[in-house]
Design a protein around this motif. Structure first.
Motif, PDB file in Angstrom:
ATOM      1  N   SER A 216      16.749  22.547  26.891  1.00 29.32           N
ATOM      2  CA  SER A 216      17.553  22.256  25.834  1.00 29.32           C
ATOM      3  C   SER A 216      18.171  21.166  25.646  1.00 29.32           C
ATOM      4  N   SER A 217      18.599  20.400  26.963  1.00 22.95           N
ATOM      5  CA  SER A 217      19.059  19.479  27.122  1.00 22.95           C
ATOM      6  C   SER A 217      18.407  18.221  26.517  1.00 22.95           C
ATOM      7  N   SER A 218      17.444  18.352  26.764  1.00 18.91           N
ATOM      8  CA  SER A 218      16.262  17.385  26.210  1.00 18.91           C
ATOM      9  C   SER A 218      15.700  17.365  24.703  1.00 18.91           C
ATOM     10  N   LYS A 219      15.920  18.568  24.299  1.00 22.01           N
ATOM     11  CA  LYS A 219      15.493  18.900  23.152  1.00 22.01           C
ATOM     12  C   LYS A 219      16.829  18.241  22.102  1.00 22.01           C
ATOM     13  N   ALA A 220      17.978  17.494  22.492  1.00 25.91           N
ATOM     14  CA  ALA A 220      18.667  16.917  21.849  1.00 25.91           C
ATOM     15  C   ALA A 220      17.890  15.039  21.668  1.00 25.91           C
ATOM     16  N   MET A 221      17.363  14.627  22.637  1.00 28.47           N
ATOM     17  CA  MET A 221      16.874  13.836  22.846  1.00 28.47           C
ATOM     18  C   MET A 221      15.707  13.306  21.670  1.00 28.47           C
ATOM     19  N   THR A 222      15.490  14.558  20.889  1.00 28.24           N
ATOM     20  CA  THR A 222      13.974  14.355  20.825  1.00 28.24           C
ATOM     21  C   THR A 222      14.060  13.381  19.689  1.00 28.24           C
ATOM     22  N   GLN A 223      12.813  12.348  19.669  1.00 28.36           N
ATOM     23  CA  GLN A 223      12.992  10.696  19.623  1.00 28.36           C
ATOM     24  C   GLN A 223      11.389  11.428  17.785  1.00 28.36           C
ATOM     25  N   SER A 224      10.898  12.295  17.650  1.00 29.41           N
ATOM     26  CA  SER A 224       9.818  12.942  16.982  1.00 29.41           C
ATOM     27  C   SER A 224       9.583  14.106  16.225  1.00 29.41           C
ATOM     28  N   TYR A 225       9.110  13.523  15.302  1.00 35.74           N
ATOM     29  CA  TYR A 225       9.083  14.634  14.709  1.00 35.74           C
ATOM     30  C   TYR A 225       8.017  15.677  14.647  1.00 35.74           C
ATOM     31  N   LEU A 226       7.044  16.275  14.999  1.00 34.63           N
ATOM     32  CA  LEU A 226       6.120  16.530  15.757  1.00 34.63           C
ATOM     33  C   LEU A 226       6.368  18.421  15.637  1.00 34.63           C
ATOM     34  N   SER A 227       5.322  18.610  14.697  1.00 36.97           N
ATOM     35  CA  SER A 227       5.732  20.383  14.074  1.00 36.97           C
ATOM     36  C   SER A 227       5.060  21.180  14.741  1.00 36.97           C
ATOM     37  N   HIS A 228       2.550  20.755  14.587  1.00 30.30           N
ATOM     38  CA  HIS A 228       2.442  21.253  15.346  1.00 30.30           C
ATOM     39  C   HIS A 228       0.975  21.270  16.017  1.00 30.30           C
ATOM     40  N   LEU A 229       0.190  21.127  16.029  1.00 31.20           N
ATOM     41  CA  LEU A 229      -1.653  21.005  15.754  1.00 31.20           C
ATOM     42  C   LEU A 229      -2.011  21.697  14.964  1.00 31.20           C
ATOM     43  N   GLU A 230      -3.477  21.163  14.227  1.00 35.19           N
ATOM     44  CA  GLU A 230      -3.591  22.066  13.609  1.00 35.19           C
ATOM     45  C   GLU A 230      -5.416  21.635  12.866  1.00 35.19           C
ATOM     46  N   CYS A 231      -6.126  22.023  14.084  1.00 35.48           N
ATOM     47  CA  CYS A 231      -8.301  22.634  13.788  1.00 35.48           C
ATOM     48  C   CYS A 231      -8.234  22.093  12.311  1.00 35.48           C
ATOM     49  N   SER A 232      -9.223  20.556  13.067  1.00 30.94           N
ATOM     50  CA  SER A 232      -9.328  19.719  11.917  1.00 30.94           C
ATOM     51  C   SER A 232     -10.574  20.626  11.093  1.00 30.94           C
ATOM     52  N   GLY A 233     -10.818  21.697  12.125  1.00 34.48           N
ATOM     53  CA  GLY A 233     -12.464  22.699  11.719  1.00 34.48           C
ATOM     54  C   GLY A 233     -12.115  24.409  11.167  1.00 34.48           C
ATOM     55  N   CYS A 234     -11.261  24.676  11.149  1.00 34.10           N
ATOM     56  CA  CYS A 234     -10.954  25.811  10.677  1.00 34.10           C
ATOM     57  C   CYS A 234      -9.500  25.984  10.646  1.00 34.10           C
ATOM     58  N   GLY A 235      -8.949  24.854  10.959  1.00 32.71           N
ATOM     59  CA  GLY A 235      -7.418  25.273   9.914  1.00 32.71           C
ATOM     60  C   GLY A 235      -6.153  25.990  11.325  1.00 32.71           C
ATOM     61  N   LYS A 236      -6.737  26.486  12.194  1.00 31.70           N
ATOM     62  CA  LYS A 236      -5.897  27.312  12.698  1.00 31.70           C
ATOM     63  C   LYS A 236      -4.855  26.099  13.196  1.00 31.70           C
TER      64      LYS A 236
END
Length: 404
Positions: free
Chosen positions: A9-29
């Protein structure tokens, strides 16, 4: 599934990325980016990192990025590493975009450029992808990494793994340029030389990874190398004052850079950061002795066949089949681009031509783009006034002792 071990939780405050999730380029999962993932277990397709672009658009100033300290990580908002302490940096990124005045005059063009990736750490564009992949691997708690390589990716992986304090294991064909072998060993990686091609090295690396728990950073066998490579697309847009060139000519082995740049252009368009949203026509260049993408493109296919008896002096193009072949072809089709095969003789002649006309000693893979351009000019596929960017992916110095 192993989760992010050092993301508190302490490092969360330092987050510099807006990464949301990973998505499969084939099936979309969708997959959780706080977990270690390789590729989609359902459909065996590459996973891609997606970002909260709506929030980026609301909170990030495009022009402020330009004023940040130079290097790939100034784009951290759109890169996958959450905590800046995990960014492994050796100076990668912000390579020069050079005009080619003598060549363009000789070829009857008005706006010819080369994006010269040879100034990256370890002398090639592979530094970008491995910087992102190794940084994210460390953030996820990975302790040992493995890779099959045709050369430059191995040296880059070894360097970044050393700086991150990770163990590195590399499988290379025996006829890989000597410089690639030695730079990998110098950085402390264990290097195994293989009889055969990168496809044979990949099989051995995959087997060892599964048996002993090494994390495989093969091309598109993990989601993050492409994120480092996509920054080439951001840099191009910035260099052209937030417009995009008409044509990009790119040497294609595994295809990470081509796919990455196309992803970058889509992200820039979604962010509203482009002054002109017309995207470039993407040209995939391969050697005639190993041209699976060209063969598939000419047939209008969605996937490549495995190329038998692959041979070329450009070791980085000696990839019989890319794991992401479907994405490469789709991006070429979507861009109204094309795929071109050039002979080794044309590659070596263009290598000398570029050096003698402009003072740039390109790797054979980079020289292949000039050979392809000459072919496209003869075919009338490019127009004299178009902005055309060649990619030199590495330094010719690394191939001096290589007999092909």
């Amino acid at each position: 599934m192993k989760t992010l071990s050092n993301y508190s939780s302490s490092s969360k405050a330092m987050t510099q990325s807006y990464l949301s999730h990973l998505e499969c380029s084939g099936c979309g999962k969708q997959y959780n980016h706080n977990e270690i993932h390789t590729f989609c277990p359902i459909c065996q397709s590459p996973l891609l990192a997606l970002y909260d672009l709506k929030r980026v658009r609301q909170t990030v100033d495009r022009d402020e990025i330009t004023s940040r300290k130079k290097g790939m990580w100034r784009w951290h908002d759109l890169l996958p590493v959450l905590n800046p302490e995990n960014q492994i940096f050796l100076g990668e990124g912000d390579t020069p975009l050079l005009s080619l005045p003598r060549l363009q005059s000789e070829l009857g063009l008005s706006n010819l450029y080369v994006k010269d990736e040879s100034s990256n750490p370890t002398g090639s564009f592979k530094a970008r992808g491995l910087a992102a992949a190794i940084s994210k691997a460390r953030e996820l708690g990975v302790e040992k990494v493995i890779i099959p390589t045709a050369g430059n990716a191995g040296g880059a992986m070894a360097a970044y793994a050393a700086r991150a304090g990770l163990k590195a294991h590399i499988f290379m064909p025996k006829d890989t340029p000597h410089a690639n072998i030695e730079e990998s060993r110098m950085a402390g990686a264990q290097v195994i030389l293989v009889d055969g091609l990168i496809s044979d090295a990949a099989g051995m690396a995959g087997e060892k990874a599964r048996a002993e728990g090494w994390f495989d950073v093969s091309t598109f066998k993990e989601p993050y190398r492409v994120e480092g490579k996509k920054v080439m697309g951001y840099e191009l847009a910035e260099a052209f004052n937030w417009q995009l060139p008409e044509v990009i000519i790119y040497p294609t082995g595994g295809g990470t850079g081509l796919i990455g740049m196309w992803k970058a252009f889509a992200e820039l368009e979604a962010l509203g950061w482009l002054e002109n949203v017309k995207r470039p026509r993407m040209v995939s260049v391969q050697a005639s002795g190993c041209a699976p993408v060209v063969k598939a493109f000419e047939k209008g296919a969605s996937f490549c066949d495995f190329w038998i008896n692959a041979q070329t002096v450009a070791s980085g193009l000696r990839v019989p089949k890319s794991f992401a072949d479907h994405l490469i072809l789709q991006d070429i089709y979507d861009s109204n681009g094309t795929a071109v095969a050039v002979t080794d003789e044309a590659i070596l002649e263009s290598q000398k031509h570029l050096a003698r006309m402009e003072g740039i000693f390109a790797a054979p893979e980079g020289a292949a783009t000039l050979a392809a351009l000459k072919k496209l000019i003869r075919q009338g596929w490019v127009h004299p006034e178009e902005r055309i960017v060649l990619f030199n992916t590495g330094s010719g110095l690394k191939y001096l002792d290589h007999k092909g």
